[in-house]
Motif scaffolding. Structure first.
Motif, PDB file in Angstrom:
ATOM      1  N   LEU A   9      29.172  46.970  40.492  1.00 14.79           N
ATOM      2  CA  LEU A   9      30.637  47.125  40.675  1.00 14.79           C
ATOM      3  C   LEU A   9      30.747  48.104  41.718  1.00 14.79           C
ATOM      4  O   LEU A   9      31.321  48.018  42.648  1.00 14.79           O
ATOM      5  N   LEU A  10      30.447  49.329  41.205  1.00 15.70           N
ATOM      6  CA  LEU A  10      30.699  50.715  41.994  1.00 15.70           C
ATOM      7  C   LEU A  10      29.697  50.918  43.130  1.00 15.70           C
ATOM      8  O   LEU A  10      30.418  51.291  44.097  1.00 15.70           O
ATOM      9  N   PHE A 141      39.709  40.267  38.422  1.00 13.37           N
ATOM     10  CA  PHE A 141      38.954  41.396  38.192  1.00 13.37           C
ATOM     11  C   PHE A 141      37.467  41.230  37.951  1.00 13.37           C
ATOM     12  O   PHE A 141      37.123  40.078  37.673  1.00 13.37           O
ATOM     13  N   ASP A 142      36.987  42.326  38.279  1.00 12.86           N
ATOM     14  CA  ASP A 142      35.353  42.351  38.287  1.00 12.86           C
ATOM     15  C   ASP A 142      34.898  42.961  36.973  1.00 12.86           C
ATOM     16  O   ASP A 142      34.958  43.936  36.467  1.00 12.86           O
ATOM     17  N   HIS A 143      34.448  41.868  36.216  1.00  9.29           N
ATOM     18  CA  HIS A 143      33.701  42.236  34.576  1.00  9.29           C
ATOM     19  C   HIS A 143      34.595  42.893  33.988  1.00  9.29           C
ATOM     20  O   HIS A 143      34.291  43.993  33.435  1.00  9.29           O
ATOM     21  N   PRO A 144      35.794  42.653  33.460  1.00 15.12           N
ATOM     22  CA  PRO A 144      36.783  43.237  32.696  1.00 15.12           C
ATOM     23  C   PRO A 144      36.278  43.276  31.299  1.00 15.12           C
ATOM     24  O   PRO A 144      35.607  42.310  30.991  1.00 15.12           O
ATOM     25  N   ASN A 153      43.399  42.721  29.109  1.00 12.49           N
ATOM     26  CA  ASN A 153      44.046  43.496  29.854  1.00 12.49           C
ATOM     27  C   ASN A 153      44.094  43.261  31.497  1.00 12.49           C
ATOM     28  O   ASN A 153      42.716  42.613  31.584  1.00 12.49           O
ATOM     29  N   ALA A 154      44.987  43.509  32.161  1.00 11.68           N
ATOM     30  CA  ALA A 154      44.619  43.716  33.594  1.00 11.68           C
ATOM     31  C   ALA A 154      44.329  45.023  34.083  1.00 11.68           C
ATOM     32  O   ALA A 154      45.541  45.889  33.989  1.00 11.68           O
ATOM     33  N   PRO A 155      43.118  45.654  34.235  1.00  7.25           N
ATOM     34  CA  PRO A 155      42.979  46.884  34.247  1.00  7.25           C
ATOM     35  C   PRO A 155      43.373  47.542  35.277  1.00  7.25           C
ATOM     36  O   PRO A 155      43.503  47.247  36.505  1.00  7.25           O
ATOM     37  N   LEU A 156      44.291  48.543  35.280  1.00 10.31           N
ATOM     38  CA  LEU A 156      44.881  49.070  36.192  1.00 10.31           C
ATOM     39  C   LEU A 156      43.922  49.751  37.376  1.00 10.31           C
ATOM     40  O   LEU A 156      44.274  49.852  38.524  1.00 10.31           O
ATOM     41  N   ASP A 371      38.468  41.699  44.685  1.00  8.06           N
ATOM     42  CA  ASP A 371      38.890  41.846  46.087  1.00  8.06           C
ATOM     43  C   ASP A 371      38.389  43.425  46.454  1.00  8.06           C
ATOM     44  O   ASP A 371      38.412  44.240  45.757  1.00  8.06           O
ATOM     45  N   LYS A 372      38.001  43.407  47.731  1.00 13.71           N
ATOM     46  CA  LYS A 372      37.340  44.739  48.584  1.00 13.71           C
ATOM     47  C   LYS A 372      38.747  45.354  48.921  1.00 13.71           C
ATOM     48  O   LYS A 372      39.395  45.023  49.636  1.00 13.71           O
ATOM     49  N   ILE A 373      39.030  46.645  48.060  1.00 11.62           N
ATOM     50  CA  ILE A 373      40.202  47.504  48.347  1.00 11.62           C
ATOM     51  C   ILE A 373      39.688  48.749  48.918  1.00 11.62           C
ATOM     52  O   ILE A 373      38.839  49.424  48.144  1.00 11.62           O
ATOM     53  N   THR A 374      40.133  49.193  50.091  1.00 14.65           N
ATOM     54  CA  THR A 374      39.627  50.502  50.545  1.00 14.65           C
ATOM     55  C   THR A 374      41.061  51.331  51.083  1.00 14.65           C
ATOM     56  O   THR A 374      41.935  50.696  51.299  1.00 14.65           O
TER      57      THR A 374
END
Length: 448
Positions: A9-10, A141-144, A153-156, A371-374
């Motif tokens: 992910l990272l 979410f990506d692999h919560p 959870n919806a991880p913040l 989603d890609k967030i920058t």
């Protein structure tokens, strides 16, 4: 256990570079609008009020960090401006109690929030206070992390590294020209700062959660970086808090607090630390990347750097794995169709690229979404992102962030931190205090 997934992910997330804010368009009802920076997220597919019926739900989160409170409050305000048929009651408040204790009090008086930032997920799930995240939200979410095969959870955001935020002016005045490569070199820096006439480190010990920054730095170095399953072994009685590695960690903690922190650390709040740093009363603060915005708001001209404190062998170990925490729906709210749909829509809004990028930028944290967030990153944030990207850096969790067989008793963390405060103040024997810790841990395990 989750390292490979996290690194995958990272590796994608960390392709972002300092530059123009970009955000991909969401297909879940909210579109980006880069001119607004998340203040008024609008788009052709925005969810419309369907019947004019007012829907209300309450929301709660850990409010001890001003930047987090401001970022979440801004999202709530923006959502209600777009949805006049929805009233979100923000019941989060500053409290002398730890967040877990505050939530228990709210539950006891019949005021458990409808949408809650959940950190002790397993305990509240076992008590049937929260429900699994709806499947159509899980896909955001990506692999919560999973508990009992379910996402709760919806991880913040992804857990971010903590490290030294230091005044470049103070370092220059103390003739510190190089960052430390071992913990002993870090201690040498503290001596130089102390000799220059400045308090080396500011600590906000009035807030119990703040104690966890340093406590877990040493526990990760000596315990979790080498054995991520240490908690489960302690519960099984295989290891002990009186073992040499824990004794070393807590001896380092005691030594640092005895010699290099502000004398009024027990009466200093976490929300005071940024102003103390920028005022020149202290040279350094050990905290997370969310403090960057607070520091810059306190003094936009303040020049500072960020680095992770190495261990004695020169290894870098930081907080950086995902944990089961984030927005959770209460079981009661989930049983109300109107509340449930309103909450789901708010969560989609919260994590829509334009709104979410604003939230991330306010806190200087790493996105948890697919989603890609920058967003624009500072020199200091880039240093933190490099730590996450570096495969040589060991990523871990804090003592209370593990789950499954590594879950610790619910009340243990706060008790432990408070005992360590007493140990420092009374100059107590580390080994004697760790015997007390062992006894209390066993008592709480049995009680639970």
């Amino acid at each position: 256990m989750f390292c490979k997934k996290v690194f995958t992910l990272l590796s994608l997330l960390l392709l972002m570079t300092t530059g123009i804010l970009t955000a991909c368009e969401s297909n879940r009802g909210y579109n980006g609008n880069s001119a607004n920076h998340g203040a008024d997220v609008t788009g052709a597919d925005d969810v419309e009020a369907d019947s004019g019926k007012k829907v209300q739900f309450s929301i709660a989160y850990a409010a001890g960090d001003p930047a987090t409170r401001q970022a979440i409050a801004a999202a709530i305000k923006s959502y209600m401006q777009l949805h006049p048929d929805v009233m979100i009651n923000d019941v989060a408040e500053m409290s002398s109690n730890a967040y877990l204790d505050w939530l228990k009090i709210k539950d006891a008086v019949g005021e458990f929030p409808d949408l809650v930032e959940m950190r002790d997920t397993e305990a509240f799930a076992a008590a049937d206070k929260i429900v699994p995240l709806p499947s159509d939200l899980v896909e955001l979410f990506d692999h919560p992390p999973l508990i009992d095969g379910k996402v709760w959870n919806a991880p913040l955001f992804i857990n971010v590294p903590e490290g030294i935020i230091y005044s470049k002016k103070a370092y220059a005045a103390a003739r510190i020209t190089e960052l430390p490569t071992t913990y002993d070199e870090f201690l040498d820096i503290q001596e130089k700062l102390k000799s220059s006439g400045i308090t080396p480190l500011v600590v906000g010990g009035k807030d119990i959660f703040h104690m966890g920054f340093w406590v877990n730095k040493f526990l990760i170095d000596e315990v979790y970086a080498k054995d991520p399953d240490w908690n489960s072994k302690r519960t099984a009685g295989i290891v002990s808090f009186t073992d040499d590695n824990v004794i070393q960690a807590m001896s380092d903690f005691k030594g640092l607090f005895t010699n290099y922190v502000n004398k009024d650390w027990l009466s200093t709040g976490d929300n005071q630390t940024a102003s103390i740093l920028v005022s020149g009363k202290a040279a350094q603060l050990f905290s997370g990347t969310w403090m960057f915005s607070q520091i810059e708001e306190a003094d936009p001209s303040f020049e500072y750097g960020f680095y992770a404190v190495p261990d004695r062998e020169g290894n870098i170990n930081v907080v950086g794995l995902p944990s089961p925490s984030g927005w959770s729906l209460s079981a009661e709210a989930a049983g109300d169709p109107d509340k449930r749909e309103a909450i789901k829509d708010f969560i989609r809004f919260f994590f829509a690229p334009e709104q979410y990028s604003s939230f991330l930028a306010r806190l200087n944290v790493i996105p948890s979404t697919t989603d890609k967030i920058t967003y624009n990153t500072s020199e200091q944030m880039k240093a933190a992102l490099d730590l996450i990207k570096d495969p040589k850096v060991t990523k871990s969790l804090k003592i209370n962030n593990w789950w499954g067989s590594n879950l610790i008793p619910q009340q243990f963390r706060n008790w432990y931190y408070k005992l360590l405060q007493e140990m420092v103040v009374k100059r107590g024997s580390v080994r004697d205090y760790m015997k007390l810790v062992d006894a209390e841990y066993d008592r709480q395990v049995k009680e639970n």
